[in-house]
Design a protein around this motif. Structure first.
Motif, PDB file in Angstrom:
ATOM      1  N   VAL A 186      -8.207  -8.300  49.475  1.00 37.25           N
ATOM      2  CA  VAL A 186      -7.639  -6.981  49.758  1.00 37.25           C
ATOM      3  C   VAL A 186      -6.987  -6.419  48.491  1.00 37.25           C
ATOM      4  O   VAL A 186      -7.190  -5.253  48.128  1.00 37.25           O
ATOM      5  CB  VAL A 186      -6.612  -7.055  50.908  1.00 37.25           C
ATOM      6  CG1 VAL A 186      -5.914  -5.708  51.089  1.00 37.25           C
ATOM      7  CG2 VAL A 186      -7.292  -7.463  52.216  1.00 37.25           C
ATOM      8  N   ILE A 187      -6.202  -7.245  47.826  1.00 36.70           N
ATOM      9  CA  ILE A 187      -5.543  -6.832  46.582  1.00 36.70           C
ATOM     10  C   ILE A 187      -6.581  -6.404  45.554  1.00 36.70           C
ATOM     11  O   ILE A 187      -6.400  -5.423  44.831  1.00 36.70           O
ATOM     12  CB  ILE A 187      -4.666  -7.984  46.041  1.00 36.70           C
ATOM     13  CG1 ILE A 187      -3.456  -8.202  46.962  1.00 36.70           C
ATOM     14  CG2 ILE A 187      -4.206  -7.700  44.611  1.00 36.70           C
ATOM     15  CD1 ILE A 187      -2.736  -9.513  46.739  1.00 36.70           C
ATOM     16  N   LEU A 201       0.384  -2.061  49.582  1.00 42.30           N
ATOM     17  CA  LEU A 201       0.534  -3.509  49.779  1.00 42.30           C
ATOM     18  C   LEU A 201       1.807  -4.017  49.120  1.00 42.30           C
ATOM     19  O   LEU A 201       2.503  -4.883  49.655  1.00 42.30           O
ATOM     20  CB  LEU A 201      -0.682  -4.245  49.204  1.00 42.30           C
ATOM     21  CG  LEU A 201      -2.029  -3.976  49.872  1.00 42.30           C
ATOM     22  CD1 LEU A 201      -3.159  -4.606  49.053  1.00 42.30           C
ATOM     23  CD2 LEU A 201      -2.054  -4.503  51.299  1.00 42.30           C
ATOM     24  N   MET A 202       2.138  -3.470  47.955  1.00 37.86           N
ATOM     25  CA  MET A 202       3.353  -3.876  47.255  1.00 37.86           C
ATOM     26  C   MET A 202       4.597  -3.537  48.063  1.00 37.86           C
ATOM     27  O   MET A 202       5.604  -4.249  48.018  1.00 37.86           O
ATOM     28  CB  MET A 202       3.433  -3.198  45.890  1.00 37.86           C
ATOM     29  CG  MET A 202       2.662  -3.916  44.807  1.00 37.86           C
ATOM     30  SD  MET A 202       3.344  -5.544  44.378  1.00 37.86           S
ATOM     31  CE  MET A 202       4.767  -5.104  43.410  1.00 37.86           C
ATOM     32  N   ASN A 294       3.105 -10.090  40.281  1.00 38.22           N
ATOM     33  CA  ASN A 294       4.140  -9.854  41.294  1.00 38.22           C
ATOM     34  C   ASN A 294       3.558  -9.705  42.697  1.00 38.22           C
ATOM     35  O   ASN A 294       4.117 -10.207  43.674  1.00 38.22           O
ATOM     36  CB  ASN A 294       4.964  -8.611  40.935  1.00 38.22           C
ATOM     37  CG  ASN A 294       5.856  -8.838  39.736  1.00 38.22           C
ATOM     38  OD1 ASN A 294       6.196  -9.977  39.412  1.00 38.22           O
ATOM     39  ND2 ASN A 294       6.232  -7.772  39.044  1.00 38.22           N
ATOM     40  N   ILE A 295       2.401  -9.016  42.802  1.00 34.59           N
ATOM     41  CA  ILE A 295       1.825  -8.843  44.140  1.00 34.59           C
ATOM     42  C   ILE A 295       1.209 -10.154  44.627  1.00 34.59           C
ATOM     43  O   ILE A 295       1.238 -10.452  45.829  1.00 34.59           O
ATOM     44  CB  ILE A 295       0.795  -7.689  44.177  1.00 34.59           C
ATOM     45  CG1 ILE A 295       0.565  -7.237  45.643  1.00 34.59           C
ATOM     46  CG2 ILE A 295      -0.522  -8.077  43.515  1.00 34.59           C
ATOM     47  CD1 ILE A 295      -0.215  -5.951  45.777  1.00 34.59           C
ATOM     48  N   ASN A 300       1.932 -14.935  48.489  1.00 34.57           N
ATOM     49  CA  ASN A 300       1.833 -16.404  48.414  1.00 34.57           C
ATOM     50  C   ASN A 300       0.530 -16.884  47.785  1.00 34.57           C
ATOM     51  O   ASN A 300      -0.076 -17.857  48.224  1.00 34.57           O
ATOM     52  CB  ASN A 300       1.987 -17.031  49.813  1.00 34.57           C
ATOM     53  CG  ASN A 300       3.329 -16.703  50.444  1.00 34.57           C
ATOM     54  OD1 ASN A 300       4.369 -16.857  49.796  1.00 34.57           O
ATOM     55  ND2 ASN A 300       3.311 -16.247  51.685  1.00 34.57           N
ATOM     56  N   LEU A 301       0.108 -16.183  46.744  1.00 34.23           N
ATOM     57  CA  LEU A 301      -1.099 -16.548  46.018  1.00 34.23           C
ATOM     58  C   LEU A 301      -0.730 -17.020  44.612  1.00 34.23           C
ATOM     59  O   LEU A 301       0.176 -16.469  43.984  1.00 34.23           O
ATOM     60  CB  LEU A 301      -2.057 -15.352  45.922  1.00 34.23           C
ATOM     61  CG  LEU A 301      -2.732 -14.939  47.242  1.00 34.23           C
ATOM     62  CD1 LEU A 301      -3.290 -13.536  47.127  1.00 34.23           C
ATOM     63  CD2 LEU A 301      -3.836 -15.929  47.596  1.00 34.23           C
TER      64      LEU A 301
END
Length: 358
Positions: A186-187, A201-202, A294-295, A300-301
């Motif tokens: 998605v990112i 998302l951020m 940061n994203i 949690n990646l």
């Protein structure tokens, strides 16, 4: 319900996105398939949650069904598994007028799709993706494949489904790790094409908050992918942008034999790494890699490149399908939302890898 059509040159197909859609799957399939036999291919994890539910829904509409359950995990994208599935299709006497349903995540979708594209030179296919990664990415676009010991997705074809049915409620049975896995893809969409999606998302507090509006996020990702695929169905130009982070990501997956890092985790590492290289080469706006870092942390990646032999990464990269002739092509970004295909000399990759191992 969200819906869109992928207008591919080899045949258009619809994508439907609706909470609770799996409960209506029998009647939905009946709208597009007038035959009798259906082979449902799934894996051992998905089967426990949804296998019998899908079979019952299809049987209720008068279909004759047969379920093929493979082992969960990347190892099922192999020739060994293909032979087992082909044998079971022969047992069920599937012919070219019947249909295969791929019920599962990216592994099942890719493997069952490849089965459909090759068995009897082609059996109609329906995709019912059950993971976030599959719902936003692998079930759309017609890429189907299996792995070889020397690399991922090295044997495959382009084979469009008759339809893709996406039920976001299925994500409720995923562990947090697999939600994060899908968020990696998605990112990626935000980074390559949609800065508005990226910063949306951020601004979510965490994955749980993002999941509350996940149907719209899935629709946005599918729309981006459909738009690109329509212009470059066979991955010779713009469609390569969808592989941002994947070149190095696939090398990470392969080095750890597909057990150390998930696909989304590996793509996250690849996105950060190639963006950092882009900054060092003056291609990418300074600070972009830190924004991506940061994203990734928020969802949690991982972002740091694990200790890998430089030769192993270069070997894996050399087999990447974006490389044509002697060129080493990478998907690069100028800034969030702006991506392009660029060429980086192997020496620059080696230098970065040697200087940035743990």
């Amino acid at each position: 319900m969200y819906s869109l059509d992928v207008k591919a040159s080899s045949g258009s197909y619809p994508i439907y996105i609706k909470n609770g859609l799996l409960g209506e799957i029998g009647s939905e399939v009946k709208k597009i398939y007038k035959g009798r036999k259906i082979a449902v291919v799934t894996d051992s994890n998905v089967n426990k949650f949804y296998g019998q539910k899908v079979i019952n829904a299809l049987n209720a509409e008068g279909f004759e069904t047969f379920k093929i359950v493979v082992k969960a995990g990347e190892e099922s994208k192999s020739f060994e598994t293909l032979l087992q599935v082909y044998d079971k299709l022969l047992d069920f006497k599937i012919n070219r007028g019947d249909i295969i349903i791929a019920l599962g995540g990216g592994v099942v979708g890719d493997m069952a799709g490849f089965v459909a594209s090759t068995f009897l030179r082609g059996i109609p296919l329906i995709q019912i993706p059950t993971t976030l990664l599959a719902q936003v990415d692998s079930s759309v676009g017609g890429k189907v494949a299996v792995d070889l010991p020397r690399g991922k997705n090295l044997v495959g074809s382009f084979y469009n489904p008759k339809a893709v049915f996406i039920d976001p409620l299925l994500l409720g049975t995923l562990s947090e790790k697999f939600v994060s896995d899908g968020m990696g893809e998605v990112i990626k969409y935000g980074v390559i094409k949609d800065s508005e999606l990226f910063y949306k998302l951020m601004n979510y507090e965490n994955s749980e908050a993002a999941l509350k509006g996940i149907d719209e996020i899935i629709y946005t990702c599918c729309t981006i992918k459909a738009d690109i695929v329509e212009r470059d169905e066979h991955d010779t130009g713009e469609r390569m942008l969808l592989n941002f982070g994947h070149t190095i990501g696939h090398a990470v997956e392969q080095f750890f034999n597909f057990t150390g890092y998930s696909h989304g985790e590996s793509v996250g590492i690849g996105m950060y790494t190639i963006t950092k290289i882009g900054e060092e080469l003056g291609i990418t706006k300074i600070g972009t890699a830190n924004i991506i870092k940061n994203i990734l942390i928020k969802y949690n990646l991982p972002w740091t490149l694990p200790e890998i032999k430089t030769e192993a990464i270069i070997e894996a990269i050399s087999h990447d399908k974006k490389n044509i002739g002697d060129s080493m092509n990478f998907i690069l970004i100028e800034s969030i939302g702006n991506s392009f295909i660029g060429e980086i000399h192997e020496d620059k990759i080696v230098e970065y890898l040697q200087n940035n191992q743990k």
